[in-house]
Scaffold this motif. Structure first.
Motif, PDB file in Angstrom:
ATOM      1  N   GLU A  61      41.891  39.298  42.547  1.00  0.00           N
ATOM      2  CA  GLU A  61      42.320  38.279  41.598  1.00  0.00           C
ATOM      3  C   GLU A  61      41.960  36.887  42.088  1.00  0.00           C
ATOM      4  O   GLU A  61      41.450  36.047  41.335  1.00  0.00           O
ATOM      5  CB  GLU A  61      43.830  38.378  41.394  1.00  0.00           C
ATOM      6  N   GLU A  62      42.215  36.654  43.369  1.00  0.00           N
ATOM      7  CA  GLU A  62      41.884  35.349  43.952  1.00  0.00           C
ATOM      8  C   GLU A  62      40.382  35.102  43.866  1.00  0.00           C
ATOM      9  O   GLU A  62      39.940  33.994  43.600  1.00  0.00           O
ATOM     10  CB  GLU A  62      42.323  35.289  45.419  1.00  0.00           C
ATOM     11  N   ARG A 109      38.334  36.231  41.648  1.00  0.00           N
ATOM     12  CA  ARG A 109      37.955  35.905  40.279  1.00  0.00           C
ATOM     13  C   ARG A 109      38.344  34.475  39.934  1.00  0.00           C
ATOM     14  O   ARG A 109      37.588  33.746  39.316  1.00  0.00           O
ATOM     15  CB  ARG A 109      38.603  36.873  39.294  1.00  0.00           C
ATOM     16  N   GLU A 110      39.530  34.085  40.404  1.00  0.00           N
ATOM     17  CA  GLU A 110      39.985  32.711  40.139  1.00  0.00           C
ATOM     18  C   GLU A 110      39.086  31.704  40.839  1.00  0.00           C
ATOM     19  O   GLU A 110      38.733  30.677  40.296  1.00  0.00           O
ATOM     20  CB  GLU A 110      41.415  32.515  40.679  1.00  0.00           C
ATOM     21  N   GLN A 111      38.758  32.041  42.070  1.00  0.00           N
ATOM     22  CA  GLN A 111      38.010  31.087  42.890  1.00  0.00           C
ATOM     23  C   GLN A 111      36.596  30.898  42.369  1.00  0.00           C
ATOM     24  O   GLN A 111      36.072  29.789  42.340  1.00  0.00           O
ATOM     25  CB  GLN A 111      37.969  31.601  44.337  1.00  0.00           C
TER      26      GLN A 111
END
Lengths: 335, 195
Positions: free
Chosen positions: B92-93, B95-97
């Motif tokens: 998830e991180e 993808r966010e990053q």
């Protein structure tokens, strides 16, 4: 009084004759041989730019009484260079050992101190009695990502030096080579050699920590090796040996999952099975009539794959029809 | 469900162990590739030393050879369940990053996550064959993500992957030890195991 005196190669050494005054008449000897007065300054012995051959027992006698006034053992040497250290686990998962040596001799006694740290934890490295420059550590933890740090310090009377090795648990795993390698010909198979070996005896648990193997072989007359990697089992049949040629074979081992390959095993030699020549003339004729596509494949003069009733005569040699098919097949294979 | 000592249970156990061993081996190799890609993408050097990261199950074990089969399975299960949550968080991180900037890394992470899930299944099944229900996952939800800077998150990710690679090696050994302890049959403890 007897002393030991350590001096560095190339140094200038001054020896006093104990408590004798400078102007006392004395005689110095080296290993019982008088030393020339030119090396004396009063009662002091001056040795300039000493070398290794000047090591020995030096004695000073009062000339008038020939009383021994001073004696020393001169040891000429060098301070230690950076030692060479290596650590390895050949008995994973029990532990590992570290061994060391100096790249050049110092010619005087050295002492070694080794420290092993696993993170912040100090571990005990138990010195081996033989060889002396080796110690071993038992793993307290397995599968740790924390690195080991081994520091070896060597000290002698003229100086000290040290080296440090840092590694993780898996990197130093290197089994000993496989043992009892045996290579045998396979009866009636001129191109096969059966090779078998055993796990190195130092590897404590091959069931839970299985080894994989690497086999290499070549005929003595060629330089190029053939290689086979085997993920299980301790035997392999070579099926592409050149008939009649002597082979050299070696095996190496590696833990299935981690570490590096062992050194190669002791080499074994073997020659594939060849038919015993029954009649020299028959042998020569068989060789001549064999397909020219390969000179190394010599079919046996009698073959068990003959149908008894089906024989085709070719020249002076009776070759079975089915054997002929086999020969043809081999001939095609070698083109 | 076959009885723990029945022939079909024995076969199933053997099958799960050997498939588990192969899966753990593949997982390790994929995690090592992922580690290389991760370090490159995150701009980290291979020599970076990561201290034990809080919440990441350490593979290191003392007295490993003395563990019972059940202990091995339970420890593995707890570890991989945690890794599953940690990898999901990393994904998830990621993808966010980066959004879609490095889809390959995201895919590799997702593939490893899938393998971890598959391995968890194997462990749970092996535990059931030991006549032990796998512990529930209640209360072992995703580890609370402390507020970390981007750099700290990168290091944490490195720690997660390194430890997972180590676990994959350990799991292969654990499964082999299980095979040794109960080669043919039941979940009866081997002589080495404590009663």
């Amino acid at each position: 009084d007897s002393h030991i005196q350590y001096e560095q190669v190339g140094a200038d050494v001054t020896m006093k004759c104990g408590s004798m005054d400078w102007d006392t008449a004395v005689t110095w000897t080296a290993n019982g041989t008088d030393i020339d007065e030119s090396h004396l300054n009063g009662s002091y012995l001056i040795l300039k730019n000493v070398n290794l051959t000047q090591s020995g027992q030096y004695s000073c006698y009062e000339s008038s009484s020939w009383h021994l006034k001073y004696q020393t053992y001169l040891r000429v040497g060098t301070p230690p260079k950076e030692p060479l250290l290596m650590c390895r686990s050949n008995n994973y998962p029990k532990g590992f050992y570290c061994s060391w040596h100096l790249p050049t001799p110092t010619y005087i006694p050295n002492s070694f101190n080794i420290s092993v740290m696993h993170g912040t934890r100090e571990m005990v490295c138990e010195k081996d009695i033989f060889p002396k420059n080796r110690c071993h550590i038992r793993y307290l933890q397995l599968f740790s990502t924390v690195k080991y740090k081994v520091t070896l310090t060597v000290t002698n009377a003229l100086g000290k030096n040290s080296t440090t090795l840092t590694f993780d648990e898996f990197a130093i795993v290197k089994p000993d080579p496989p043992e009892s390698v045996v290579a045998k010909p396979v009866p009636s198979n001129p191109r096969r050699l059966e090779v078998s070996w055993q796990n190195p005896s130092s590897w404590p648990d091959p069931e839970s920590f299985p080894l994989k193997f690497f086999l290499r072989y070549r005929p003595l007359i060629l330089d190029q090796w053939q290689h086979v990697e085997l993920s299980d089992g301790t035997s392999h049949t070579i099926t592409d040996a050149y008939a009649g040629k002597e082979y050299i074979i070696q095996v190496a081992a590696k833990d299935n999952d981690i570490g590096t390959w062992s050194d190669w095993s002791v080499a074994v030699h073997a020659t594939p099975w060849t038919e015993e020549p029954k009649h020299l003339t028959t042998e020569a004729q068989v060789t001549e009539t064999t397909s020219a596509s390969t000179s190394s494949f010599i079919p046996p003069p009698t073959t068990k794959i003959c149908d008894k009733g089906v024989v085709v005569r070719s020249g002076a040699v009776a070759v079975c029809w089915t054997a002929g098919l086999v020969l043809a097949a081999y001939g095609v294979f070698f083109i | 469900m076959a009885a723990a000592g029945s022939p079909s249970a024995t076969l199933r156990r053997r099958d799960l162990r050997s498939r588990g061993i192969r899966l753990a081996g593949k997982m390790r190799s994929d995690v090592i590739d992922l580690l290389d890609a991760y370090m490159e993408q995150q701009g980290l050097d291979a020599s970076v030393s990561v201290a034990a990261v809080e919440g990441v199950p350490a593979a290191a074990a003392e007295h490993w050879d003395e563990q019972t089969g059940t202990q091995r399975l339970l420890e593995n299960l707890a570890a991989y369940r945690t890794f599953r949550a940690l990898l999901a968080q990393m994904l998830e991180e990621q993808r966010e990053q980066l959004g879609e900037a490095d889809a390959a890394l995201g895919r590799a992470l997702a593939a490893v996550l899938l393998q971890v899930s598959a391995f968890i299944y194997h462990l749970e099944e092996l535990l059931r064959l030991e006549s032990r229900s796998p512990p529930s996952e209640e209360g072992t939800g995703p580890p609370l993500a402390p507020h970390l800077s981007l750099f700290e998150r990168k290091l944490r990710g490195l720690g997660v992957l390194r430890e997972l690679a180590q676990w994959a090696v350990r799991s292969v050994r654990d499964l082999r030890q299980l095979a040794k302890a109960s080669p043919g049959s039941s979940s009866a403890p081997s002589p080495a195991e404590s009663p």
